[in-house]
Design a protein around this motif. Sequence first.
Motif, short mmCIF file in Angstrom:
data_model
loop_
_atom_site.label_atom_id
_atom_site.label_comp_id
_atom_site.label_asym_id
_atom_site.label_seq_id
_atom_site.Cartn_x
_atom_site.Cartn_y
_atom_site.Cartn_z
N LYS A 25 24.48 79.80 0.04
CA LYS A 25 23.40 79.06 -0.59
C LYS A 25 23.90 77.66 -0.94
N SER A 26 23.14 76.66 -0.54
CA SER A 26 23.55 75.27 -0.75
C SER A 26 22.47 74.53 -1.52
N PHE A 27 22.87 73.57 -2.32
CA PHE A 27 21.88 72.74 -2.99
C PHE A 27 21.47 71.56 -2.11
N HIS A 28 22.18 71.34 -0.98
CA HIS A 28 21.79 70.28 -0.06
C HIS A 28 20.61 70.75 0.79
N ARG A 29 19.74 69.82 1.15
CA ARG A 29 18.47 70.16 1.80
C ARG A 29 18.52 70.21 3.32
N TYR A 30 19.28 69.29 3.95
CA TYR A 30 19.18 69.09 5.39
C TYR A 30 20.44 69.54 6.13
N ARG A 31 20.24 70.20 7.23
CA ARG A 31 21.34 70.60 8.12
C ARG A 31 21.45 69.53 9.21
N VAL A 32 22.65 68.96 9.35
CA VAL A 32 22.85 67.84 10.26
C VAL A 32 23.95 68.19 11.27
N ILE A 86 31.90 68.76 17.68
CA ILE A 86 30.66 68.79 16.91
C ILE A 86 30.99 69.38 15.55
N ILE A 87 30.39 68.79 14.51
CA ILE A 87 30.48 69.39 13.18
C ILE A 87 29.07 69.53 12.63
N ILE A 88 28.91 70.53 11.78
CA ILE A 88 27.64 70.77 11.12
C ILE A 88 27.86 70.57 9.62
N LEU A 89 27.03 69.72 9.04
CA LEU A 89 27.08 69.45 7.61
C LEU A 89 25.71 69.72 7.01
N LYS A 90 25.69 69.84 5.69
CA LYS A 90 24.43 69.81 4.95
C LYS A 90 24.52 68.62 4.02
N THR A 91 23.37 67.98 3.80
CA THR A 91 23.30 66.83 2.91
C THR A 91 21.91 66.75 2.32
N SER A 92 21.78 66.00 1.25
CA SER A 92 20.47 65.72 0.68
C SER A 92 20.06 64.28 0.95
N ILE A 127 23.35 63.89 16.00
CA ILE A 127 22.70 64.52 17.15
C ILE A 127 21.36 65.11 16.72
N PHE A 128 21.37 65.91 15.66
CA PHE A 128 20.15 66.50 15.09
C PHE A 128 20.19 66.33 13.58
N PHE A 129 19.03 66.19 12.99
CA PHE A 129 18.89 66.11 11.54
C PHE A 129 17.77 67.08 11.17
N ASP A 130 18.15 68.33 10.89
CA ASP A 130 17.17 69.40 10.72
C ASP A 130 16.26 69.41 11.94
N GLU A 131 14.99 69.49 11.74
CA GLU A 131 14.02 69.46 12.85
C GLU A 131 13.34 68.11 12.94
N ARG A 132 13.88 67.12 12.28
CA ARG A 132 13.22 65.82 12.20
C ARG A 132 13.35 65.02 13.49
N VAL A 133 12.33 64.20 13.71
CA VAL A 133 12.34 63.23 14.80
C VAL A 133 12.23 61.86 14.16
N VAL A 134 13.18 60.97 14.50
CA VAL A 134 13.21 59.63 13.94
C VAL A 134 13.32 58.65 15.09
N LYS A 135 12.49 57.63 15.10
CA LYS A 135 12.54 56.58 16.11
C LYS A 135 12.51 55.24 15.38
N LYS A 136 13.69 54.70 15.15
CA LYS A 136 13.82 53.39 14.49
C LYS A 136 14.76 52.54 15.33
N GLU A 137 14.82 51.28 15.02
CA GLU A 137 15.68 50.36 15.78
C GLU A 137 17.14 50.79 15.73
N ARG A 138 17.63 51.20 14.57
CA ARG A 138 19.04 51.56 14.40
C ARG A 138 19.32 53.05 14.54
N LEU A 139 18.27 53.88 14.64
CA LEU A 139 18.50 55.32 14.62
C LEU A 139 17.43 56.06 15.40
#
Length: 161
Positions: A25-32, A86-92, A127-139
Amino acid sequence: MFIERKLNDSLTIYKNLRFYKKEQKSFHRYRVTIGIGGNVGDVKRRFAHLETYFKRDKRVEFLQKSLILKNPPFGFMNQDDFFNSIIILKTSMQPMLFLNYLMRVEKKFGRKRSFANAPRTLDLDIIFFDERVVKKERLSIPHPEYSKRVSVLIPLKGLKK
């Protein structure tokens, strides 16, 4: 301690005998999922130091690491082979804040940006940030080239589910 195995003339994998997987159980929200790479200096040792750095940093939780793949460079060819993992982290942190965090980590580990595909001490790519899709100039998430890179696909395949 690593076990070395050649996949072919240009690809070699290194498997760490001390496998680490933390799932609780983690208090961080996102799996990266982060691609890590480098080809300057003792890269395998740097990867071990990076793991220790992440394990001590309260802004992230270290969950898992893959095998290490040694593979030829692409783009700028006149350089040493790369080591990738590859490494897997969790972060908020939100994605842009997390990108800035990773860029500071690269700099802390000696990364100097000179030109595209240049030799480097450490390269960290989201590579992945949870199930999110991001399309920005830098990311862009998922990483736009991940499915074309053996340096990502082989380590990803080696992760324990």
